[in-house]
Design a protein around this motif. Sequence first.
Motif, PDB file in Angstrom:
ATOM      1  N   LEU A   1       1.028  -1.118   0.077  1.00 47.71           N
ATOM      2  CA  LEU A   1      -0.075  -0.699   0.226  1.00 47.71           C
ATOM      3  C   LEU A   1       1.124   1.137   0.220  1.00 47.71           C
ATOM      4  O   LEU A   1       0.642   2.093  -0.804  1.00 47.71           O
ATOM      5  CB  LEU A   1      -0.480   0.017   1.170  1.00 47.71           C
ATOM      6  N   GLN A   2       1.907   1.250   0.601  1.00 45.44           N
ATOM      7  CA  GLN A   2       2.768   2.166   1.213  1.00 45.44           C
ATOM      8  C   GLN A   2       3.784   2.532  -0.790  1.00 45.44           C
ATOM      9  O   GLN A   2       3.604   3.602  -1.573  1.00 45.44           O
ATOM     10  CB  GLN A   2       4.130   2.189   2.034  1.00 45.44           C
ATOM     11  N   GLN A   3       4.154   1.408  -1.912  1.00 50.44           N
ATOM     12  CA  GLN A   3       4.452   1.527  -2.776  1.00 50.44           C
ATOM     13  C   GLN A   3       3.283   1.776  -3.854  1.00 50.44           C
ATOM     14  O   GLN A   3       3.778   3.087  -5.125  1.00 50.44           O
ATOM     15  CB  GLN A   3       4.782   0.633  -3.481  1.00 50.44           C
ATOM     16  N   ILE A   4       2.127   1.601  -3.516  1.00 44.52           N
ATOM     17  CA  ILE A   4       0.806   2.630  -4.180  1.00 44.52           C
ATOM     18  C   ILE A   4       0.867   3.822  -4.031  1.00 44.52           C
ATOM     19  O   ILE A   4       0.594   4.446  -4.948  1.00 44.52           O
ATOM     20  CB  ILE A   4      -0.619   1.128  -3.812  1.00 44.52           C
ATOM     21  N   ASP A   5       1.144   4.074  -2.552  1.00 44.43           N
ATOM     22  CA  ASP A   5       0.974   5.522  -2.695  1.00 44.43           C
ATOM     23  C   ASP A   5       1.905   6.201  -3.202  1.00 44.43           C
ATOM     24  O   ASP A   5       1.528   7.567  -4.085  1.00 44.43           O
ATOM     25  CB  ASP A   5       0.421   6.294  -1.198  1.00 44.43           C
ATOM     26  N   ILE A   6       3.378   5.674  -3.689  1.00 50.50           N
ATOM     27  CA  ILE A   6       4.367   6.658  -3.998  1.00 50.50           C
ATOM     28  C   ILE A   6       4.209   6.089  -5.730  1.00 50.50           C
ATOM     29  O   ILE A   6       4.616   7.311  -6.193  1.00 50.50           O
ATOM     30  CB  ILE A   6       5.509   5.691  -3.657  1.00 50.50           C
ATOM     31  N   ILE A   7       3.310   5.478  -6.082  1.00 50.66           N
ATOM     32  CA  ILE A   7       3.308   5.865  -7.866  1.00 50.66           C
ATOM     33  C   ILE A   7       2.907   6.574  -8.205  1.00 50.66           C
ATOM     34  O   ILE A   7       2.633   7.090  -8.767  1.00 50.66           O
ATOM     35  CB  ILE A   7       3.265   4.217  -8.014  1.00 50.66           C
TER      36      ILE A   7
END
Length: 145
Positions: free
Chosen positions: A102-108
Motif C-alpha cells: 500500500l505504501q508503494q501504491i501511494d508512492i506511485i
Amino acid sequence: MMENMFTLPNLPPVDKISKLQEERANSLARKAAEEKAQRERAMQERLQAAKLQQHRRQGSGDLNRNEPSGKVKTVQQTPESVVGNGWGPVPITQGSSPDPMLQQIDIIKSYIKQAKQQRKFDEVEMLERNLMELEEEYIRQHQGR
C-alpha cells in the motif's frame, strides 16, 4: 440466367472510405479509453475495499501505536532529494499503512501526479500500468485472507 442476378451497389468514393475508416478508428479509440477508465474505476473500488478491510482487521487504535502522544511524524523532503527533472520520494508518515504494498501504491500515485504536472505523458502511462499491476497483485494476495 442474367435476369436472375442481383446487382451490387457501387463502392463509395475513396475519400468517403477514408472518412469512414477514420471515424471507425476514432470510435474504437473512444471505446478503448472508456473501457480503460471503467477498469481503473473498478480497480480503485476494489483497492479501497481492500484497504478498508485491512483497516478494520487492524483496528483504528493500532495506527499511531509508535507515537504515545498520538502525533504523526513526517519526513521532510529536502531539495537534494529531487534529482534533475525526475521525481523525488514521497514524504512518508508513520500513520500511513504498515503494508509495504500500500505504501508503494501511494508512492506511485504521487509519481503519477508529479509526471502529470510536468506533462510527461509517456511516464504517466507507464506509471499507471505499473500501478494497475501492483493493485491487481495486492488484491490477489489479500483475497485469500
